[in-house]
Motif scaffolding. Structure first.
Motif, PDB file in Angstrom:
ATOM      1  N   ARG A 156       0.801  -1.216   0.000  1.00  0.00           N
ATOM      2  CA  ARG A 156       0.000   0.000   0.000  1.00  0.00           C
ATOM      3  C   ARG A 156       0.845   1.282   0.000  1.00  0.00           C
TER       4      ARG A 156
ATOM      5  N   SER B 278       1.095  -7.261  -2.030  1.00  0.00           N
ATOM      6  CA  SER B 278       0.394  -7.612  -0.789  1.00  0.00           C
ATOM      7  C   SER B 278      -1.103  -7.668  -1.083  1.00  0.00           C
ATOM      8  N   ARG B 279      -1.851  -8.143  -0.102  1.00  0.00           N
ATOM      9  CA  ARG B 279      -3.294  -8.238  -0.323  1.00  0.00           C
ATOM     10  C   ARG B 279      -3.951  -6.863  -0.394  1.00  0.00           C
TER      11      ARG B 279
ATOM     12  N   GLN C 168      -0.794 -12.171  -5.597  1.00  0.00           N
ATOM     13  CA  GLN C 168      -0.778 -11.862  -4.160  1.00  0.00           C
ATOM     14  C   GLN C 168       0.050 -12.876  -3.373  1.00  0.00           C
ATOM     15  N   VAL C 169       0.909 -12.340  -2.525  1.00  0.00           N
ATOM     16  CA  VAL C 169       1.742 -13.168  -1.661  1.00  0.00           C
ATOM     17  C   VAL C 169       1.120 -13.212  -0.268  1.00  0.00           C
ATOM     18  N   GLY C 170       1.054 -14.392   0.320  1.00  0.00           N
ATOM     19  CA  GLY C 170       0.595 -14.459   1.705  1.00  0.00           C
ATOM     20  C   GLY C 170      -0.381 -15.578   1.937  1.00  0.00           C
ATOM     21  N   GLN C 171      -0.919 -15.559   3.138  1.00  0.00           N
ATOM     22  CA  GLN C 171      -1.763 -16.658   3.557  1.00  0.00           C
ATOM     23  C   GLN C 171      -2.954 -16.893   2.640  1.00  0.00           C
ATOM     24  N   SER C 172      -3.603 -15.839   2.186  1.00  0.00           N
ATOM     25  CA  SER C 172      -4.730 -16.055   1.280  1.00  0.00           C
ATOM     26  C   SER C 172      -4.304 -15.869  -0.173  1.00  0.00           C
TER      27      SER C 172
ATOM     28  N   SER D 165       3.967  -3.477   5.024  1.00  0.00           N
ATOM     29  CA  SER D 165       4.201  -3.387   6.468  1.00  0.00           C
ATOM     30  C   SER D 165       4.726  -4.704   7.045  1.00  0.00           C
TER      31      SER D 165
ATOM     32  N   GLN E 128       0.046 -12.312   8.090  1.00  0.00           N
ATOM     33  CA  GLN E 128      -0.512 -13.052   6.940  1.00  0.00           C
ATOM     34  C   GLN E 128       0.339 -12.859   5.690  1.00  0.00           C
ATOM     35  N   HIS E 129       1.059 -11.768   5.651  1.00  0.00           N
ATOM     36  CA  HIS E 129       1.978 -11.568   4.527  1.00  0.00           C
ATOM     37  C   HIS E 129       3.272 -12.363   4.767  1.00  0.00           C
TER      38      HIS E 129
ATOM     39  N   ASN F  32      10.887   0.667   3.741  1.00  0.00           N
ATOM     40  CA  ASN F  32       9.666   1.110   4.394  1.00  0.00           C
ATOM     41  C   ASN F  32       9.989   2.355   5.218  1.00  0.00           C
TER      42      ASN F  32
ATOM     43  N   ASP G 115      11.959   6.557   2.295  1.00  0.00           N
ATOM     44  CA  ASP G 115      10.896   6.760   1.322  1.00  0.00           C
ATOM     45  C   ASP G 115      11.249   6.051   0.017  1.00  0.00           C
ATOM     46  N   LEU G 116      10.421   5.117  -0.379  1.00  0.00           N
ATOM     47  CA  LEU G 116      10.736   4.342  -1.578  1.00  0.00           C
ATOM     48  C   LEU G 116      10.805   5.214  -2.822  1.00  0.00           C
TER      49      LEU G 116
HETATM   50  C1  LIG Z   1      -7.495 -14.062   6.940  1.00  0.00           C
HETATM   51  C2  LIG Z   1      -6.586 -13.020   6.397  1.00  0.00           C
HETATM   52  C3  LIG Z   1      -5.786 -13.355   5.323  1.00  0.00           C
HETATM   53  C4  LIG Z   1      -4.895 -12.402   4.801  1.00  0.00           C
HETATM   54  N1  LIG Z   1      -4.107 -12.780   3.765  1.00  0.00           N
HETATM   55  C5  LIG Z   1      -3.172 -11.911   3.314  1.00  0.00           C
HETATM   56  C6  LIG Z   1      -2.288 -12.290   2.268  1.00  0.00           C
HETATM   57  O1  LIG Z   1      -2.369 -13.391   1.705  1.00  0.00           O
HETATM   58  N2  LIG Z   1      -1.360 -11.408   1.864  1.00  0.00           N
HETATM   59  C7  LIG Z   1      -1.233 -10.161   2.415  1.00  0.00           C
HETATM   60  O2  LIG Z   1      -0.343  -9.416   1.985  1.00  0.00           O
HETATM   61  N3  LIG Z   1      -2.079  -9.768   3.379  1.00  0.00           N
HETATM   62  C8  LIG Z   1      -3.052 -10.599   3.842  1.00  0.00           C
HETATM   63  N4  LIG Z   1      -3.924 -10.177   4.801  1.00  0.00           N
HETATM   64  C9  LIG Z   1      -3.945  -8.731   5.137  1.00  0.00           C
HETATM   65  C10 LIG Z   1      -2.855  -8.288   6.079  1.00  0.00           C
HETATM   66  O3  LIG Z   1      -3.332  -8.437   7.393  1.00  0.00           O
HETATM   67  C11 LIG Z   1      -2.488  -6.811   5.837  1.00  0.00           C
HETATM   68  O4  LIG Z   1      -3.630  -6.034   5.969  1.00  0.00           O
HETATM   69  C12 LIG Z   1      -1.849  -6.535   4.491  1.00  0.00           C
HETATM   70  O5  LIG Z   1      -0.796  -7.433   4.246  1.00  0.00           O
HETATM   71  C13 LIG Z   1      -1.310  -5.126   4.458  1.00  0.00           C
HETATM   72  O6  LIG Z   1      -0.773  -4.832   3.202  1.00  0.00           O
HETATM   73  P1  LIG Z   1       0.361  -3.728   3.043  1.00  0.00           P
HETATM   74  O7  LIG Z   1       1.547  -4.102   3.829  1.00  0.00           O
HETATM   75  O8  LIG Z   1       0.545  -3.511   1.588  1.00  0.00           O
HETATM   76  O9  LIG Z   1      -0.337  -2.414   3.578  1.00  0.00           O
HETATM   77  P2  LIG Z   1      -0.124  -1.618   4.937  1.00  0.00           P
HETATM   78  O10 LIG Z   1      -0.186  -2.498   6.105  1.00  0.00           O
HETATM   79  O11 LIG Z   1      -1.042  -0.453   4.867  1.00  0.00           O
HETATM   80  O12 LIG Z   1       1.371  -1.131   4.834  1.00  0.00           O
HETATM   81  C14 LIG Z   1       1.834  -0.120   3.999  1.00  0.00           C
HETATM   82  C15 LIG Z   1       3.251   0.166   4.398  1.00  0.00           C
HETATM   83  O13 LIG Z   1       3.837   1.072   3.494  1.00  0.00           O
HETATM   84  C16 LIG Z   1       4.709   1.943   4.197  1.00  0.00           C
HETATM   85  N5  LIG Z   1       4.861   3.160   3.405  1.00  0.00           N
HETATM   86  C17 LIG Z   1       3.955   4.132   3.161  1.00  0.00           C
HETATM   87  N6  LIG Z   1       4.481   5.062   2.346  1.00  0.00           N
HETATM   88  C18 LIG Z   1       5.745   4.691   2.067  1.00  0.00           C
HETATM   89  C19 LIG Z   1       6.799   5.240   1.288  1.00  0.00           C
HETATM   90  N7  LIG Z   1       6.638   6.385   0.599  1.00  0.00           N
HETATM   91  N8  LIG Z   1       7.970   4.601   1.244  1.00  0.00           N
HETATM   92  C20 LIG Z   1       8.168   3.448   1.924  1.00  0.00           C
HETATM   93  N9  LIG Z   1       7.199   2.870   2.671  1.00  0.00           N
HETATM   94  C21 LIG Z   1       6.002   3.490   2.740  1.00  0.00           C
HETATM   95  C22 LIG Z   1       4.020   2.157   5.533  1.00  0.00           C
HETATM   96  O14 LIG Z   1       4.979   2.503   6.524  1.00  0.00           O
HETATM   97  C23 LIG Z   1       3.393   0.781   5.776  1.00  0.00           C
HETATM   98  O15 LIG Z   1       4.262  -0.026   6.556  1.00  0.00           O
HETATM   99  C24 LIG Z   1      -4.822 -11.088   5.342  1.00  0.00           C
HETATM  100  C25 LIG Z   1      -5.647 -10.752   6.415  1.00  0.00           C
HETATM  101  C26 LIG Z   1      -6.514 -11.692   6.946  1.00  0.00           C
HETATM  102  C27 LIG Z   1      -7.375 -11.294   8.105  1.00  0.00           C
END
Ligand SMILES: Cc1cc2nc3c(=O)[nH]c(=O)nc-3n(C[C@H](O)[C@H](O)[C@H](O)COP(=O)(O)OP(=O)(O)OC[C@H]3O[C@@H](n4cnc5c(N)ncnc54)[C@H](O)[C@@H]3O)c2cc1C
Lengths: 266, 370
Positions: free
Chosen positions: B255, B280-281, B294-298, B313, B317-318, B332, B350-351
């Motif tokens: 994200r 990520s999801r 998508q990488v991760g548990q689901s 992050s 699950q990731h 990150n 910052d990426l």
């Molecule tokens: C049953 C279940 C199954 C799931 N299965 C999966 C799965 O298979 N795969 C999966 O990925 N998730 C899964 N999830 C969801 C998981 O819990 C997280 O919500 C998800 O992985 C978050 O994705 P993210 O890291 O992209 O987003 P976020 O958690 O929102 O993280 C975004 C990150 O980006 C960083 N960031 C923001 N701006 C910048 C920047 N400019 N430069 C550098 N860094 C920055 C932030 O610091 C933050 O750490 C599952 C959840 C459940 C409940």
């Protein structure tokens, strides 16, 4: 139409660890939850029930587990299941995939009887094996489809959208059949309302022991398991990585470049 | 204690004082000894119109060669598919295969649990191997348990380690609880011992010379009615035809990328490093990327040589989907992001600042080396 959903209660996976001295699992303070993929399967059943009012869908949840697994089943009743069975007995302990699938089969045949569709979660988040549903289907003599994410009922048949490595397939199969669910109709967690909770208390939940299933002792629990866990241990801990500050982006990019160069990637 | 007991039985198995031991009848050793050899499922995939063996088949052969140092038996590959696939087989002999069991039939053109179970089961009954290995792929995970149930066999899913102990038994090691613990498992009472193995876990070993292997054609009996499922349609779009499970280098985006438009930057990096993009999801939910990547548990469990997490992050699950990657790099902006706990190299920053600088460096480096 009868839809059975198989349910597992699991410890919150990220909190489980191994006690380095005894080599046993540390479970204290680890909360148990309804396996999220089982919840997706239940959600799918509820969706089918709502979409097909003419079919008179009855949703029955069944689980093999310790007595406290009844809380996972109560949750299912709150989320829309009509009836619940818990197969619980110390004699079931230590069941591997084979013994679990056999016990579930007996529970289904002896307590539920005829059914049209079985839905299961694609895997449990503790064991991650994903093998019980296929073995259960084989034991019951019905076909199985893994990784479904959408189902349409068409009289005695269903069409299942199933994930593949490259996209998805639509597969048709006659009922009865078993489908495992990888994604729910909605990824937003539903929370039961007060009304759901009160309703759930009126729904039947039956706890069944080994004796009332009349199963051969040698086929249940550890005795009935073909696999044997000989050791559990913590995964080798990775040595802590190098974490650098990226405020100076040029410097950080250089360090990243050097790191990859060392690993022969750039 | 009882309150926390989930009847998983692991306490019984590991209790050092035998206080909890449960006796179980042993099967005569003599009967088990009649089973010999390793069979690997030669899973085929269709890559842009061409049938080929999945990478995991070669990885399993690599492991089988190692196991065979203790066993000294035959290594065979069971190839199930439509008629006309024999041309693919030669390659297998460079990776240590002694025998190929070739099972050709029109009804095996499309994978089906029913068709493949029937054919593979009769092969196992006929050949009596002591070990059967499958890739823990989508198909392997569907097929292996069906066969195990039909033949009443133990099965260990998703192994990341295999070895042979002093009793010549297969020791199958697998992660559980999202990778927080490892378990070593035996199937002492049944033969063959069956396991599915995670792709990208073992390395393939190609020798310069092809073994003088044998191809044994198996006569396949299969009826149309015995396949109860029917494929109505198959959808695979262009982006989805890249299988992230096969990639050696994955550039994964979360994200933190901010917008769909920005993912372009990640593709640029992937191109530079000859990697594949995954996500990520969170991005799949936003509709910015598709579920097959998508990488991760689901999503998918992957284990590439290099995994670069950008703006992810590192939710549990990731992590369970990627933490066995050889090298993990994370960028990150949040120093507390859990992804750093599994990273071999991390940049808190910052990426959008770091990646463009890095791309510049790569390009400069290329020019100077020309
Ligand atoms: C049953 C279940 C199954 C799931 N299965 C999966 C799965 O298979 N795969 C999966 O990925 N998730 C899964 N999830 C969801 C998981 O819990 C997280 O919500 C998800 O992985 C978050 O994705 P993210 O890291 O992209 O987003 P976020 O958690 O929102 O993280 C975004 C990150 O980006 C960083 N960031 C923001 N701006 C910048 C920047 N400019 N430069 C550098 N860094 C920055 C932030 O610091 C933050 O750490 C599952 C959840 C459940 C409940």
């Amino acid at each position: 139409m009868k839809i059975i959903v198989t349910i597992k209660q699991v410890p919150e996976a990220n909190k489980v660890a191994v006690n380095p001295e005894t080599g046993t699992l540390i479970r204290e303070g680890v909360e148990s939850i309804l396996n999220p993929f089982c919840e997706y399967a239940l959600d799918m059943a509820v969706k089918l029930k709502i979409q097909n009012p003419d079919l008179n869908v009855e949703i029955i949840v069944i689980s093999m587990g310790p007595p406290q697994a009844k809380y996972a089943l109560i949750r299912c009743l709150e989320l829309g299941a009509d009836k619940a069975y818990l197969l619980s007995d110390r004699a079931f302990s230590g069941s591997d995939v084979w013994a679990t699938a056999l016990t579930l089969k007996e529970g289904i045949l002896k307590k539920i009887g005829n059914f049209d569709l079985i839905l299961a979660g694609k895997q449990a988040i503790d064991g991650d094996t994903a093998q019980v549903p296929a073995e259960l289907a084989e034991n019951l003599g019905i076909p199985h489809i893994y990784y479904g994410f959408d189902i349409k009922i068409d009289k005695k048949k269903i069409n299942v959208k199933k994930e593949t490595e490259k996209g998805y397939k639509v597969i048709e199969v006659r009922l009865p059949a078993l489908v495992t669910i990888s994604k729910g109709p909605s990824t937003i967690r539903r929370l039961p309302s007060m009304k759901d909770m009160i309703e759930a208390r009126k729904k039947p939940l039956e706890i069944i022991n080994a004796k009332s299933l009349n199963m051969d002792e040698n086929k249940i629990g550890l005795n009935g398991s073909f696999t044997q866990v000989v050791k559990i241990f913590s995964p080798p801990t990775k040595k802590a990585g190098e974490i650098i500050d990226g405020n100076d982006s040029i410097n950080a990019a250089e360090k990243l470049f050097m790191f990859l160069k060392e690993k022969l990637i750039v | 204690m009882l309150d926390n007991c989930t009847l998983c039985g692991s306490c019984i198995n590991v209790c050092r004082y035998n206080a909890l031991s449960i006796e179980r009848a042993m099967i005569p050793l003599e009967d088990l000894k009649k089973f010999e050899g390793i069979i690997i499922w030669g899973e085929l995939e269709n890559k842009s119109g061409q049938l080929q063996f999945k990478k995991v088949v070669y990885e399993l052969l690599g492991k089988a060669l190692e196991l065979n140092k203790e066993l000294n038996e035959q290594i065979s590959v069971a190839v199930l598919g439509p008629p006309g696939i024999s041309a693919l087989i030669d390659e297998l002999f460079y990776y240590g295969t002694d025998i190929v069991y070739l099972c050709e039939h029109e009804l095996l053109e499309d994978f089906s649990n029913d068709g493949y179970t029937t054919v593979f089961t009769s092969l196992i009954i006929d050949k009596k191997p002591s070990i059967v290995l499958y890739g823990a792929t989508i198909k392997g995970r569907e097929l292996a348990p069906r066969i195990a149930a039909r033949l009443n066999l133990g099965l260990t899913a998703d192994c990341t380690g295999l070895s042979i102990n002093k009793q010549k038994q297969l020791v199958q090691t697998r992660p559980a609880f999202g990778g927080n613990i490892m378990a070593s498992i035996l199937s002492p009472y049944t033969r063959p011992q069956m396991a599915t193995v995670r792709p990208n876990t073992f390395s393939k070993v190609k020798s310069k010379q092809s073994k003088k292997g044998i191809i044994e054609k198996i006569s396949v009996k299969l009826e149309k009615q015995s396949i109860r499922t029917k494929i109505i349609e198959e959808i695979s779009s262009k982006t989805e035809s890249i299988n992230i499970e096969d990639a050696d280098i994955l550039i994964s985006v979360g994200r933190g990328i901010g917008s769909k438009e920005n993912i372009k930057l990640v593709h640029e990096l992937a191109q530079e490093l000859k990697g594949t993009v995954s996500s990520s999801r969170a991005l799949v939910e936003l509709g910015w990327t598709k579920h097959p990547i998508q990488v991760g548990q689901s999503g998918k469990t992957i284990s590439p040589k290099l995994y670069i997490a950008l703006g992810i992050s590192g939710a549990i699950q990731h992590l369970v989907g990627m933490q066995t990657s050889d090298i993990i790099i994370a960028i990150n902006s949040d120093p507390e992001a859990p992804i750093f706990k599994v990273a071999d190299f991390g940049i808190i920053g910052d990426l959008f600042e770091i990646i463009p600088q890095f791309l510049k460096l790569c390009r400069k480096n290329k020019e100077s080396s020309l």
